[in-house]
Design a protein around this motif. Structure first.
Motif, PDB file in Angstrom:
ATOM      1  N   SER A  28     122.201 -11.092  38.780  1.00 29.74           N
ATOM      2  CA  SER A  28     122.221 -12.156  37.796  1.00 29.74           C
ATOM      3  C   SER A  28     121.658 -11.661  36.479  1.00 29.74           C
ATOM      4  CB  SER A  28     121.392 -13.348  38.284  1.00 29.74           C
ATOM      5  OG  SER A  28     121.260 -14.307  37.268  1.00 29.74           O
ATOM      6  N   SER A  29     122.185 -12.231  35.383  1.00 28.77           N
ATOM      7  CA  SER A  29     121.643 -11.886  34.077  1.00 28.77           C
ATOM      8  C   SER A  29     120.564 -12.869  33.652  1.00 28.77           C
ATOM      9  CB  SER A  29     122.761 -11.877  33.027  1.00 28.77           C
ATOM     10  OG  SER A  29     123.342 -13.165  32.930  1.00 28.77           O
ATOM     11  N   ASN A  30     120.415 -13.931  34.404  1.00 30.09           N
ATOM     12  CA  ASN A  30     119.415 -14.942  34.074  1.00 30.09           C
ATOM     13  C   ASN A  30     118.102 -14.619  34.760  1.00 30.09           C
ATOM     14  OD1 ASN A  30     118.234 -17.299  33.112  1.00 30.09           O
ATOM     15  ND2 ASN A  30     118.904 -18.498  34.860  1.00 30.09           N
ATOM     16  N   ILE A  31     117.462 -13.565  34.318  1.00 25.85           N
ATOM     17  CA  ILE A  31     116.247 -13.121  35.001  1.00 25.85           C
ATOM     18  C   ILE A  31     115.035 -13.229  34.089  1.00 25.85           C
ATOM     19  CG2 ILE A  31     117.522 -11.564  36.499  1.00 25.85           C
ATOM     20  CD1 ILE A  31     116.480  -9.246  34.801  1.00 25.85           C
ATOM     21  N   VAL A  32     113.908 -13.336  34.718  1.00 25.90           N
ATOM     22  CA  VAL A  32     112.621 -13.305  34.035  1.00 25.90           C
ATOM     23  C   VAL A  32     111.796 -12.223  34.713  1.00 25.90           C
ATOM     24  CG1 VAL A  32     110.522 -14.547  33.463  1.00 25.90           C
ATOM     25  CG2 VAL A  32     112.715 -15.757  33.527  1.00 25.90           C
ATOM     26  N   GLY A  33     111.240 -11.332  33.914  1.00 29.68           N
ATOM     27  CA  GLY A  33     110.352 -10.303  34.441  1.00 29.68           C
ATOM     28  C   GLY A  33     108.933 -10.591  34.000  1.00 29.68           C
ATOM     29  N   ALA A  34     107.982 -10.307  34.871  1.00 30.38           N
ATOM     30  CA  ALA A  34     106.591 -10.628  34.545  1.00 30.38           C
ATOM     31  C   ALA A  34     105.635  -9.613  35.146  1.00 30.38           C
ATOM     32  CB  ALA A  34     106.237 -12.023  35.053  1.00 30.38           C
ATOM     33  N   TRP A  35     104.455  -9.610  34.576  1.00 33.91           N
ATOM     34  CA  TRP A  35     103.353  -8.810  35.106  1.00 33.91           C
ATOM     35  C   TRP A  35     102.176  -9.730  35.389  1.00 33.91           C
ATOM     36  CZ3 TRP A  35     103.709  -3.764  36.473  1.00 33.91           C
ATOM     37  CH2 TRP A  35     104.788  -3.031  35.967  1.00 33.91           C
ATOM     38  N   PHE A  36     101.575  -9.513  36.525  1.00 30.63           N
ATOM     39  CA  PHE A  36     100.348 -10.182  36.915  1.00 30.63           C
ATOM     40  C   PHE A  36      99.321  -9.096  37.236  1.00 30.63           C
ATOM     41  CE2 PHE A  36     101.566 -14.679  37.574  1.00 30.63           C
ATOM     42  CZ  PHE A  36     102.932 -14.560  37.410  1.00 30.63           C
ATOM     43  N   ARG A  37      98.072  -9.477  37.305  1.00 39.15           N
ATOM     44  CA  ARG A  37      97.049  -8.514  37.692  1.00 39.15           C
ATOM     45  C   ARG A  37      95.987  -9.195  38.532  1.00 39.15           C
ATOM     46  NH1 ARG A  37      94.313  -7.410  31.704  1.00 39.15           N
ATOM     47  NH2 ARG A  37      93.332  -9.469  31.445  1.00 39.15           N
ATOM     48  N   GLU A  43      90.892 -13.750  41.493  1.00 36.62           N
ATOM     49  CA  GLU A  43      92.224 -14.216  41.812  1.00 36.62           C
ATOM     50  C   GLU A  43      93.252 -13.522  40.912  1.00 36.62           C
ATOM     51  OE1 GLU A  43      91.180 -18.735  43.363  1.00 36.62           O
ATOM     52  OE2 GLU A  43      92.405 -18.440  41.580  1.00 36.62           O
ATOM     53  N   ARG A  44      94.464 -13.503  41.393  1.00 37.14           N
ATOM     54  CA  ARG A  44      95.557 -12.952  40.607  1.00 37.14           C
ATOM     55  C   ARG A  44      95.755 -13.788  39.345  1.00 37.14           C
ATOM     56  NH1 ARG A  44     101.006 -13.327  43.657  1.00 37.14           N
ATOM     57  NH2 ARG A  44     100.706 -15.505  43.061  1.00 37.14           N
ATOM     58  N   GLU A  45      96.007 -13.111  38.218  1.00 32.79           N
ATOM     59  CA  GLU A  45      96.228 -13.835  36.974  1.00 32.79           C
ATOM     60  C   GLU A  45      97.486 -13.335  36.280  1.00 32.79           C
ATOM     61  OE1 GLU A  45      93.475 -13.364  33.771  1.00 32.79           O
ATOM     62  OE2 GLU A  45      93.294 -11.201  34.043  1.00 32.79           O
ATOM     63  N   PHE A  46      98.088 -14.232  35.554  1.00 28.08           N
ATOM     64  CA  PHE A  46      99.287 -13.933  34.778  1.00 28.08           C
ATOM     65  C   PHE A  46      98.913 -13.068  33.578  1.00 28.08           C
ATOM     66  CE2 PHE A  46     103.265 -14.503  32.691  1.00 28.08           C
ATOM     67  CZ  PHE A  46     102.993 -14.783  31.358  1.00 28.08           C
ATOM     68  N   VAL A  47      99.773 -12.097  33.260  1.00 27.41           N
ATOM     69  CA  VAL A  47      99.539 -11.238  32.096  1.00 27.41           C
ATOM     70  C   VAL A  47     100.610 -11.469  31.041  1.00 27.41           C
ATOM     71  CG1 VAL A  47      99.353  -8.871  31.251  1.00 27.41           C
ATOM     72  CG2 VAL A  47      98.404  -9.481  33.500  1.00 27.41           C
ATOM     73  N   ALA A  48     101.878 -11.301  31.419  1.00 26.40           N
ATOM     74  CA  ALA A  48     102.959 -11.426  30.441  1.00 26.40           C
ATOM     75  C   ALA A  48     104.277 -11.642  31.153  1.00 26.40           C
ATOM     76  CB  ALA A  48     103.045 -10.175  29.568  1.00 26.40           C
ATOM     77  N   ALA A  49     105.228 -12.250  30.437  1.00 23.72           N
ATOM     78  CA  ALA A  49     106.565 -12.480  30.977  1.00 23.72           C
ATOM     79  C   ALA A  49     107.596 -12.325  29.872  1.00 23.72           C
ATOM     80  CB  ALA A  49     106.672 -13.862  31.610  1.00 23.72           C
ATOM     81  N   ILE A  50     108.818 -11.978  30.269  1.00 21.80           N
ATOM     82  CA  ILE A  50     109.917 -11.853  29.315  1.00 21.80           C
ATOM     83  C   ILE A  50     111.187 -12.389  29.956  1.00 21.80           C
ATOM     84  CG2 ILE A  50     110.385  -9.468  30.073  1.00 21.80           C
ATOM     85  CD1 ILE A  50     111.222  -8.901  27.123  1.00 21.80           C
ATOM     86  N   LYS A  51     111.923 -13.150  29.188  1.00 23.10           N
ATOM     87  CA  LYS A  51     113.181 -13.720  29.649  1.00 23.10           C
ATOM     88  C   LYS A  51     114.334 -12.853  29.176  1.00 23.10           C
ATOM     89  CE  LYS A  51     113.456 -18.267  29.484  1.00 23.10           C
ATOM     90  NZ  LYS A  51     113.440 -19.659  28.977  1.00 23.10           N
ATOM     91  N   ARG A  52     115.276 -12.605  30.076  1.00 19.28           N
ATOM     92  CA  ARG A  52     116.440 -11.792  29.720  1.00 19.28           C
ATOM     93  C   ARG A  52     117.236 -12.473  28.605  1.00 19.28           C
ATOM     94  NH1 ARG A  52     120.282 -10.220  27.784  1.00 19.28           N
ATOM     95  NH2 ARG A  52     122.058  -9.080  28.684  1.00 19.28           N
ATOM     96  N   ARG A  53     117.373 -13.782  28.700  1.00 14.66           N
ATOM     97  CA  ARG A  53     118.129 -14.514  27.675  1.00 14.66           C
ATOM     98  C   ARG A  53     117.250 -14.726  26.456  1.00 14.66           C
ATOM     99  NH1 ARG A  53     121.529 -19.045  31.191  1.00 14.66           N
ATOM    100  NH2 ARG A  53     122.920 -17.531  32.213  1.00 14.66           N
ATOM    101  N   GLY A  54     117.592 -14.059  25.385  1.00 14.09           N
ATOM    102  CA  GLY A  54     116.837 -14.199  24.150  1.00 14.09           C
ATOM    103  C   GLY A  54     115.633 -13.303  24.059  1.00 14.09           C
ATOM    104  N   PHE A  55     115.259 -12.678  25.189  1.00 16.90           N
ATOM    105  CA  PHE A  55     114.112 -11.771  25.228  1.00 16.90           C
ATOM    106  C   PHE A  55     112.839 -12.434  24.701  1.00 16.90           C
ATOM    107  CE2 PHE A  55     116.342  -8.198  26.797  1.00 16.90           C
ATOM    108  CZ  PHE A  55     117.592  -8.220  26.234  1.00 16.90           C
TER     109      PHE A  55
END
Length: 125
Positions: A28-37, A43-55
């Motif tokens: 799929s091209s409708n993806i979101v990539g992210a990093w957690f740490r 506890e695990r925490e969110f760091v950053a995310a990027i959406k394929r559509r529009g980046f």
């Protein structure tokens, strides 16, 4: 979907590292990539995310201006460029991918069904 994270290591405070997360099996091209740490004992925490559509991107406040998330669609790879690293950035970093995440849920680990193995980042003072 399989994710392979790499790029962690030991660096002095103020230094830089670039993490990579290579994905396979994406159709799929409708993806979101992210990093957690996850730091030791925390506890695990969110760091950053990027959406394929529009980046479009999203960052947790503590890394804004220091970290940059990017996506190479041709290589199916998400990167996290980390500059001006601080000892408090020390953690195991995990990449994650979602095919359906909506903007309001990008910071939640529950929105990502696919996870890579962690890569250790250690920042010495």
């Amino acid at each position: 979907v399989q994710l392979q994270a790499s790029g962690g290591g030991l660096v002095q405070a103020g230094g830089s590292l670039r993490l990579s997360c290579a994905a396979s099996g994406l159709t799929s091209s409708n993806i979101v990539g992210a990093w957690f740490r996850q730091a030791a004992g925390k506890e695990r925490e969110f760091v950053a995310a990027i959406k394929r559509r529009g980046f479009s991107t999203l960052y947790t406040e503590s890394v804004k201006g220091r970290f940059t998330i990017s996506m190479d669609v041709a290589k199916s790879t998400v990167y996290l460029q980390m500059n001006s690293l601080k000892p408090e950035d020390t953690a195991i970093y995990f990449c994650a991918v979602s095919l359906t995440a909506i903007t309001s849920s990008l910071g939640s680990g529950n929105a990502y069904p696919y996870w890579g193995q962690g890569t250790q980042v250690t920042v010495s003072s």
